[in-house]
Scaffold this motif. Sequence first.
Motif, PDB file in Angstrom:
ATOM      1  N   VAL A  25       0.841  -1.188   0.000  1.00 52.65           N
ATOM      2  CA  VAL A  25       0.000   0.000   0.000  1.00 52.65           C
ATOM      3  C   VAL A  25       0.885   1.250   0.000  1.00 52.65           C
ATOM      4  O   VAL A  25       0.618   2.222  -0.712  1.00 52.65           O
ATOM      5  CB  VAL A  25      -0.983  -0.011   1.195  1.00 52.65           C
ATOM      6  N   ASP A  26       1.981   1.181   0.769  1.00 53.31           N
ATOM      7  CA  ASP A  26       2.922   2.308   0.808  1.00 53.31           C
ATOM      8  C   ASP A  26       3.470   2.622  -0.584  1.00 53.31           C
ATOM      9  O   ASP A  26       3.548   3.781  -0.987  1.00 53.31           O
ATOM     10  CB  ASP A  26       4.110   1.973   1.720  1.00 53.31           C
ATOM     11  N   ARG A  41      -0.928  11.859   1.562  1.00 56.30           N
ATOM     12  CA  ARG A  41      -0.331  11.670   2.872  1.00 56.30           C
ATOM     13  C   ARG A  41      -1.269  10.876   3.766  1.00 56.30           C
ATOM     14  O   ARG A  41      -2.473  11.132   3.794  1.00 56.30           O
ATOM     15  CB  ARG A  41      -0.004  13.018   3.507  1.00 56.30           C
ATOM     16  N   ILE A  42      -0.681   9.910   4.474  1.00 56.68           N
ATOM     17  CA  ILE A  42      -1.481   9.045   5.344  1.00 56.68           C
ATOM     18  C   ILE A  42      -1.276   9.463   6.798  1.00 56.68           C
ATOM     19  O   ILE A  42      -0.140   9.637   7.241  1.00 56.68           O
ATOM     20  CB  ILE A  42      -1.043   7.564   5.188  1.00 56.68           C
ATOM     21  N   HIS A  76      -6.853  -3.898   8.230  1.00 57.76           N
ATOM     22  CA  HIS A  76      -8.008  -3.030   8.098  1.00 57.76           C
ATOM     23  C   HIS A  76      -7.586  -1.627   7.669  1.00 57.76           C
ATOM     24  O   HIS A  76      -8.219  -1.007   6.811  1.00 57.76           O
ATOM     25  CB  HIS A  76      -8.796  -2.988   9.418  1.00 57.76           C
ATOM     26  N   GLN A  77      -6.487  -1.145   8.255  1.00 54.07           N
ATOM     27  CA  GLN A  77      -5.987   0.183   7.883  1.00 54.07           C
ATOM     28  C   GLN A  77      -5.674   0.237   6.392  1.00 54.07           C
ATOM     29  O   GLN A  77      -5.999   1.202   5.712  1.00 54.07           O
ATOM     30  CB  GLN A  77      -4.737   0.529   8.684  1.00 54.07           C
ATOM     31  N   GLU A  78      -5.030  -0.829   5.896  1.00 57.53           N
ATOM     32  CA  GLU A  78      -4.665  -0.844   4.477  1.00 57.53           C
ATOM     33  C   GLU A  78      -5.909  -0.859   3.600  1.00 57.53           C
ATOM     34  O   GLU A  78      -5.951  -0.223   2.546  1.00 57.53           O
ATOM     35  CB  GLU A  78      -3.762  -2.045   4.181  1.00 57.53           C
ATOM     36  N   HIS A  79      -6.924  -1.591   4.069  1.00 58.82           N
ATOM     37  CA  HIS A  79      -8.171  -1.626   3.309  1.00 58.82           C
ATOM     38  C   HIS A  79      -8.811  -0.230   3.276  1.00 58.82           C
ATOM     39  O   HIS A  79      -9.292   0.218   2.230  1.00 58.82           O
ATOM     40  CB  HIS A  79      -9.141  -2.646   3.899  1.00 58.82           C
TER      41      HIS A  79
END
Length: 166
Positions: A25-26, A41-42, A76-79
């Motif tokens: 994801v990065d 930006r995350i 979940h964060q990546e989703h």
Amino acid sequence: MTARQTRKRCQAFVNTLELPRPFSVDALVCELSARRGRPIRIHTVPISAATNACGLWVSTDVSDDIYVEKKTTQFHQEHIILHEIGHILWNHSITDQETHSALSTLFPNLSPDMVGRLLARTNYTTEQEQEAELMASLIHATAKKLVRPLSTGVCGEIEAALGIRR
Ligand SMILES: [Zn+2]
């Protein structure tokens, strides 16, 4: 538009993305930032305290900021990030009162004016939500295929030799 058509449209979009290999994801965030000439930006924050959502996309003059719920699993964060990227890629835009109040809670130091200028999106149409959710799943599924080891079958070898194997 039927669900089937929406899916087809999203898959076609994902196919044009040329997902980074190896996929992460990065790496995707990095790649899209470069391609769009606008940083994505995350930020991981306790976001559900301020909104009903687990993720929030805030578009400013200079960047696209994705806020992700801190208190959840990395998967979940990546989703959530992929889901918000789905909204960004489709350029979904809606602002409303609820979003404004969520932003004021998240960023208490922002002036109401500034909050008004931020294009934050938490309330989308059902179709937009479906699109974002499909983008997240399809990017994930497509990325998974990228890392699958090549089959040892003759077809796989020929495809690999011809450089047409995906
Ligand atoms: Zn959404």
